[in-house]
Design a protein around this motif. Structure first.
Motif, short mmCIF file in Angstrom:
data_model
loop_
_atom_site.label_atom_id
_atom_site.label_comp_id
_atom_site.label_asym_id
_atom_site.label_seq_id
_atom_site.Cartn_x
_atom_site.Cartn_y
_atom_site.Cartn_z
N THR A 179 0.81 -1.22 0.00
CA THR A 179 0.00 0.00 0.00
C THR A 179 0.85 1.27 0.00
OG1 THR A 179 -0.14 -0.16 2.42
CG2 THR A 179 -1.97 -1.10 1.14
N ALA A 180 2.16 1.14 0.16
CA ALA A 180 3.05 2.30 0.13
C ALA A 180 4.44 1.85 -0.27
CB ALA A 180 3.09 3.01 1.47
N ARG A 181 5.13 2.70 -1.01
CA ARG A 181 6.52 2.46 -1.40
C ARG A 181 7.32 3.75 -1.23
NH1 ARG A 181 7.90 -2.02 -4.57
NH2 ARG A 181 6.16 -3.28 -5.38
N LYS A 182 8.60 3.60 -0.98
CA LYS A 182 9.46 4.77 -0.92
C LYS A 182 9.66 5.34 -2.32
CE LYS A 182 12.19 3.59 3.19
NZ LYS A 182 13.56 3.39 3.71
N GLY A 183 9.91 6.64 -2.37
CA GLY A 183 10.36 7.25 -3.60
C GLY A 183 11.80 6.89 -3.86
N VAL A 184 12.19 6.88 -5.13
CA VAL A 184 13.53 6.43 -5.52
C VAL A 184 14.16 7.49 -6.41
CG1 VAL A 184 14.87 4.62 -6.63
CG2 VAL A 184 12.72 4.05 -5.49
#
Length: 378
Positions: A179-184
């Motif tokens: 439901t959430a991922r870090k920005g890269v």
């Protein structure tokens, strides 16, 4: 269970094997297009409305398949490229089944999930199953290198959609969706110095390596694990010989952040390091945020609750997780479109020589994705 008959895990594995044994490194557009041809032909045979977008910049084509219906569609997006070079199948990770595990290059990340998406859409059309919303299937060719040629297409299709489903691999352990991922993001740091004899003319030189070493420690100091921010400087290069003051040096920097605000602050901090330096060197920095953070908002959570209810009826628990790696879901969630990720197969070893799926879970995981495609209403 979905109204669509999707088959058994053994049947799914038999067809998935053909996808895995067709090696598709991102760097080989022709190889990717060969697998894209197979998917396109199968979808055309069951009546999908197709659009093939020619590849550019050395990447393969992208394929858009649409089903009939009213209202905004549900977008399901996967990629066919993998990190594995040709020959991996023969030398390193042959397709094989050992107990509950099926091995092969790209089988976990993410040929199983992309096959789920393709198979679900194909069978919905073949069996003439009515869905509450039309479906848009998007298969791309360059996700493993940051989606440089597909990002605009992904975002354009997401803006038309009521929801986005990303069948990237399920979490391990726990079989979680995302439901959430870090920005890269990425930077390239280049330092120009002045060469000189390291013995006789030391004071006439300006070491690019010394400057780079200082900058690396400053970039590392931006790490904030509790806040979800990490940096990593690698690879690193510099200098020519031990007895020559280094006239050049540089490194690449990977960074991850949990929120857009933290990404903007980190980018500003790193870019401020560019320019003339105390050592008499000059620093140039290029790059920035590539994939914006996929933040957990109400839309993502509503999709998750829907998926968890379906999984419970199928017979398994579906936890959720926040993940450090990026996906094309980062792009769609940043546009404010409800996005649920990690809907692929369970397993482990993405980008590793033990990459595998738990093949007996192919049918229940595919059933979840298929039922979402049938029943989502926006």
């Amino acid at each position: 269970m979905p109204a669509t008959r999707i088959g058994t895990s053994q049947q799914l594995l038999e067809e998935l094997r053909g996808w895995v044994e067709h090696e598709t490194p991102t760097t080989d557009a022709a190889a990717i297009n060969g697998l894209m041809d197979k998917a396109e032909a199968e979808l055309r045979a069951v009546g999908a409305v197709l659009e093939r977008i020619p590849g550019r910049d050395g990447f393969g084509d992208h394929l858009v398949a649409r089903t009939p219906g009213e209202g905004k569609p549900v977008l399901v997006a996967g990629h066919l490229d993998t990190v594995w070079n040709h020959g991996t199948l023969a030398s390193t990770i042959p397709f094989r089944v050992e107990g509950e595990k099926a091995y092969g290059p790209g089988i976990y990340d993410m040929k199983a999930g992309s096959f789920f998406a393709f198979h679900s859409v194909r069978e919905i059309l073949r069996q003439k199953v009515r869905t509450r919303r039309p479906i848009t299937l998007l298969l791309t060719s360059d996700e493993e290198v940051g989606s440089p040629s597909s990002r605009a297409l992904i975002e354009a299709e997401a803006r038309k959609a009521c929801a986005v489903l990303i069948p990237e691999p399920a979490g391990n352990p726990g079989k979680a969706c995302v439901t959430a991922r870090k920005g890269v993001g990425r930077f390239v740091v280049t330092v120009k110095g002045q060469s000189a004899h390291a013995g006789g003319n030391w004071s006439e030189g300006a070491s690019a390596v010394v400057t780079l070493a200082r900058l690396i420690t400053q970039i590392h100091a931006l790490v904030d694990l509790p806040g979800g921010t990490t940096t990593n400087c690698a690879p690193i290069w510099g200098g020519t010989r031990p007895n020559v003051i280094a006239p050049e040096a540089g490194c690449e920097v990977d960074f991850r952040t949990a929120t857009v605000e933290k990404a903007e602050a980190l980018v500003a901090a790193v870019m401020a390091m560019a320019g003339p330096q105390p050592e008499g060197t000059t620093v140039t920095i290029t790059g920035g945020l590539n994939r914006p953070p996929m933040e957990e908002g109400p839309g993502n959570l509503a999709l998750y609750e829907k998926a968890r209810g379906i999984a419970a009826r199928i017979g398994y628990d579906l936890p959720k997780q926040h993940r450090g790696g990026g996906s094309d879901g980062n792009f769609t969630a940043a546009l404010g479109i409800p996005t649920l990720d990690g809907l692929g197969c369970s397993g482990a070893g993405a980008h590793a020589e033990f990459e595998h799926i738990l093949w007996e879970e192919l049918a229940p995981r595919c059933a979840l994705l298929c039922e979402l495609l049938e029943t989502l209403e926006g």
